[in-house]
Design an enzyme around this catalytic site. Structure first.
Site, PDB file in Angstrom:
ATOM      1  CG  ASP A  73      -4.207  -0.344  10.150  1.00 33.01           C
ATOM      2  OD1 ASP A  73      -3.139  -0.769  10.624  1.00 33.01           O
ATOM      3  OD2 ASP A  73      -4.263   0.593   9.331  1.00 33.01           O
ATOM      4  CB  CYS A 101      -0.929  -0.010   1.209  1.00 35.79           C
ATOM      5  SG  CYS A 101      -2.350   1.104   1.011  1.00 35.79           S
TER       6      CYS A 101
END
Length: 204
Positions: free
Chosen positions: A123, A7
């Site tokens: 996360d 990412c």
């Protein structure tokens, strides 16, 4: 076979390294972040992403118009919602969706049940910006998450020296890395390759 998403990609050379090393997905950040890209940047980068590698856009509290422009122009395969978007808003957009949740407590994990999405990304809480803190969270909080593992994405503080342990502990469908493959805030070719080698080696 654990999938890997790299990412926060901003440069063509890093896209190419990720693809060559076997990344299953690439992430473009459209939210406020030091890794933010414009829709035009992402569109040019996406041209180098082969079919079969997912293109995922990361957003924080976007408008419907912002989403539509990015999804259609880049184009994107999935929208990753990283803000306070409501379950209704996500459903109304109608795009293949990933809902990111910042995990501190069991209640944060249980909040996933409020969303009807394709994947759930767990996360660590963000710092200056949403996500991307480079910290791990207590993976045992996911022990009783009640979500099929094939719909679970793990992020937060992952790097080559802890990703095997993370996969053993959580058994996610996909691991998502950004700062863990950077040096001084810039994507690092060697770290990208090493991270992917470790994950794919562990799958054999």
């Amino acid at each position: 076979m654990t999938k890997v998403k790299i990412c926060g990609l901003q440069e063509l050379e890093h896209i190419q390294t990720a693809i060559q090393a076997g990344a299953d997905a690439v992430g473009f950040v459209f939210a406020p972040s030091k890794r933010r890209v414009s829709i035009e940047q992402a569109r040019l980068l996406a041209k180098q992403v082969p079919q079969g590698v997912l293109k995922i856009g990361v957003f924080v509290n976007p408008t419907a118009a912002e989403l539509q422009e990015a999804v259609e122009r880049v184009p994107l395969d999935y929208v990753q919602y990283h803000g306070e978007e409501t379950a209704t808003f996500i459903l109304e957009q109608g795009y293949p969706a990933i809902k990111a949740l910042s995990i501190r407590t069991k209640e944060d994990v249980q909040a996933a049940a409020n969303f009807q999405v394709d994947y759930y990304l767990f996360d660590a809480p963000g710092t200056t910006f949403k996500g991307g803190s480079g910290q791990t969270f207590d993976w045992t909080l996911l022990d009783e998450v009640g979500i099929p593992r094939e719909r679970l994405i793990l992020a937060g503080g992952l790097k080559a020296d802890n990703v095997e342990e993370a996969i053993t502990a959580v058994d996610p469908y996909m691991v998502d890395v950004s700062s863990g493959v950077e040096t001084d805030g810039i994507k690092d070719h060697k770290k990208i390759r090493t991270f992917l080698q470790v994950v794919k080696r562990g799958d054999k």
